[in-house]
Design a protein around this motif. Structure first.
Motif, short mmCIF file in Angstrom:
data_model
loop_
_atom_site.label_atom_id
_atom_site.label_comp_id
_atom_site.label_asym_id
_atom_site.label_seq_id
_atom_site.Cartn_x
_atom_site.Cartn_y
_atom_site.Cartn_z
N LEU A 1 37.01 54.40 39.27
CA LEU A 1 35.75 53.67 39.36
C LEU A 1 35.48 53.04 38.01
CD1 LEU A 1 35.58 55.95 41.61
CD2 LEU A 1 33.10 55.73 41.42
N ALA A 2 35.11 51.76 37.98
CA ALA A 2 34.84 51.04 36.74
C ALA A 2 33.50 50.33 36.83
CB ALA A 2 35.96 50.05 36.43
N ASN A 3 32.65 50.55 35.84
CA ASN A 3 31.32 49.95 35.81
C ASN A 3 31.40 48.48 35.39
OD1 ASN A 3 28.55 49.58 35.67
ND2 ASN A 3 28.18 51.53 34.65
N THR A 4 30.72 47.61 36.12
CA THR A 4 30.74 46.17 35.81
C THR A 4 29.48 45.72 35.08
OG1 THR A 4 29.83 45.67 37.99
CG2 THR A 4 32.23 45.63 37.76
N ARG A 5 28.61 46.64 34.69
CA ARG A 5 27.35 46.24 34.06
C ARG A 5 27.55 45.55 32.73
NH1 ARG A 5 22.58 50.73 35.14
NH2 ARG A 5 22.48 50.44 37.39
N ARG A 6 28.64 45.83 32.06
CA ARG A 6 28.94 45.19 30.78
C ARG A 6 29.91 44.02 30.95
NH1 ARG A 6 27.88 48.71 26.13
NH2 ARG A 6 26.94 50.64 26.85
N GLY A 7 30.14 43.61 32.19
CA GLY A 7 30.99 42.46 32.43
C GLY A 7 32.35 42.85 32.98
N LEU A 8 33.01 41.87 33.58
CA LEU A 8 34.31 42.12 34.20
C LEU A 8 35.40 42.38 33.18
CD1 LEU A 8 34.23 39.43 37.06
CD2 LEU A 8 33.74 41.89 37.21
N ARG B 1 35.04 44.01 30.37
CA ARG B 1 34.91 45.43 29.99
C ARG B 1 35.41 46.32 31.12
NH1 ARG B 1 32.24 48.24 25.97
NH2 ARG B 1 32.30 50.47 26.43
N ALA B 2 35.12 45.96 32.37
CA ALA B 2 35.59 46.76 33.51
C ALA B 2 37.11 46.78 33.57
CB ALA B 2 35.01 46.21 34.81
N ARG B 3 37.73 45.67 33.21
CA ARG B 3 39.19 45.60 33.20
C ARG B 3 39.77 46.58 32.18
NH1 ARG B 3 42.64 41.74 30.55
NH2 ARG B 3 44.61 41.44 31.64
N PHE B 4 39.13 46.65 31.00
CA PHE B 4 39.58 47.60 30.00
C PHE B 4 39.36 49.03 30.50
CE2 PHE B 4 39.17 50.32 26.30
CZ PHE B 4 40.19 49.88 25.47
N THR B 5 38.24 49.26 31.20
CA THR B 5 37.94 50.59 31.72
C THR B 5 39.01 51.05 32.71
OG1 THR B 5 35.56 50.23 31.43
CG2 THR B 5 36.23 51.96 32.96
N ILE B 6 39.45 50.15 33.57
CA ILE B 6 40.52 50.49 34.53
C ILE B 6 41.77 50.92 33.78
CG2 ILE B 6 42.03 49.58 36.33
CD1 ILE B 6 39.70 47.70 37.12
N GLY C 1 31.90 48.22 40.33
CA GLY C 1 30.51 48.03 40.76
C GLY C 1 29.56 48.45 39.67
N SER C 2 28.28 48.42 39.98
CA SER C 2 27.24 48.80 39.03
C SER C 2 26.92 50.28 39.22
CB SER C 2 25.99 47.94 39.25
OG SER C 2 24.98 48.27 38.34
N PHE C 3 27.26 51.09 38.22
CA PHE C 3 27.08 52.53 38.31
C PHE C 3 26.17 53.02 37.18
CE2 PHE C 3 31.53 51.77 39.85
CZ PHE C 3 31.30 52.05 41.18
N ASP C 4 25.51 54.15 37.42
CA ASP C 4 24.66 54.78 36.41
C ASP C 4 25.36 56.00 35.82
OD1 ASP C 4 22.46 53.04 36.73
OD2 ASP C 4 21.79 54.16 38.50
N GLY C 5 25.21 56.18 34.53
CA GLY C 5 25.64 57.42 33.90
C GLY C 5 27.06 57.47 33.41
N PHE C 6 27.87 56.48 33.70
CA PHE C 6 29.24 56.50 33.19
C PHE C 6 29.79 55.08 33.15
CE2 PHE C 6 29.66 56.75 37.78
CZ PHE C 6 30.73 55.93 38.07
N GLU C 7 30.80 54.91 32.32
CA GLU C 7 31.47 53.62 32.20
C GLU C 7 32.69 53.55 33.10
OE1 GLU C 7 31.16 49.86 30.17
OE2 GLU C 7 29.86 51.61 30.29
N GLY C 8 33.38 54.67 33.22
CA GLY C 8 34.54 54.73 34.08
C GLY C 8 34.77 56.15 34.56
#
Length: 256
Positions: free
Chosen positions: A37-44, A46-51, A16-23
């Motif tokens: 938790l993985a931030n999707t603000r930089r795209g899916l 990037r979120a996949r890499f965060t996971i 989802g869209s989170f403030d203050g952290f990437e993952g």
């Protein structure tokens, strides 16, 4: 990635869209259970890499929690390549785990051309659904040639990554690209796409003038660019081949 995480005892993966952290990884010291938790603000992508990055923290049991409830990772942590302090070392290891999971060696090598080419990284990105930056770092690591990648925006250096046998790079974050390079001219022309490899003045990038360097640049419509440098470390015929025995590359600058 979510299926892999769940199979490895992660109880929940939330994007989802989170403030203050990437993952974020919520877990205890014993790693008895975990939630990502993985931030999707930089795209899916990037979120996949965060996971994958947070899964690395979960599985690398020697990692020390950065907070009482687990790990909280910022955007710069997912680019971390330094090896000094514990936090930085753990972020480096989590990134290495993530790229190893998302872009394993066997999958990467079949996309490598006979010679280095930025287009290989783009094909790898599309095939494996990993960021272009991660794919280019993987390309630099896997190829036998001395290579370096310079990321820039509006003709100013953002950061760089090089193989161990590439010469010392003098540029720092925020430095303007040397005007004698093809990379600078690409920014000036604002023509997006790939260039061919052209010879580049070695002293523009390094402290050596006894080698040959070739450069290729990819410019995006947004003004972001990446330049691939390919060095020939063999001394030229027109210079003294005897190396200075007291000159050593002592360290490699790292920056965000």
């Amino acid at each position: 990635m979510e299926d892999i995480a769940i199979a490895l005892d992660i109880s929940e993966v939330r994007t989802g869209s989170f403030d203050g952290f990437e993952g974020m990884l919520l877990t205890d010291q014993a790693r008895s259970v975990g939630a990502i938790l993985a931030n999707t603000r930089r795209g899916l992508r990037r979120a996949r890499f965060t996971i994958a990055h947070e899964l690395g923290h979960f599985l690398l049991e020697h990692h020390v929690l950065s907070y009482e409830t687990g790990f909280r990772c910022r955007a710069q942590d997912l680019r971390e390549t330094r090896e000094s302090r514990r936090h930085q070392k753990q972020e480096t290891q989590a990134n290495q785990f993530a790229i190893g999971l998302l872009a394993p060696v066997k999958a990467v090598d079949k996309y490598l051309s006979q010679d280095p080419d930025l287009r290989d990284a783009q094909q790898l990105r599309d095939a494996l659904d990993v960021s272009l930056e991660a794919c280019l770092r993987r390309l630099v690591e896997r190829r036998p040639e001395p290579l370096a990648a310079i990321w820039s925006k509006d003709a100013r250096v953002r950061y760089w990554h090089k193989s161990n046998d590439f010469p010392f790079i003098q540029l720092k974050q925020g430095d303007r690209l040397p005007q004698t390079t093809q990379a600078f001219r690409v920014h000036a022309d604002s023509k997006s796409g790939f260039t061919a490899f052209l010879e580049s003045p070695p002293m523009a990038w390094t402290s050596r003038d006894d080698i040959e360097i070739f450069e290729q640049t990819r410019l995006s419509p947004s003004g972001h660019a990446v330049t691939l440098l390919w060095a020939d470390n063999e001394a030229r015929d027109d210079v003294d081949e005897e190396a200075d025995p007291y000159h050593h590359e002592l360290s490699e600058p790292r920056f965000r």
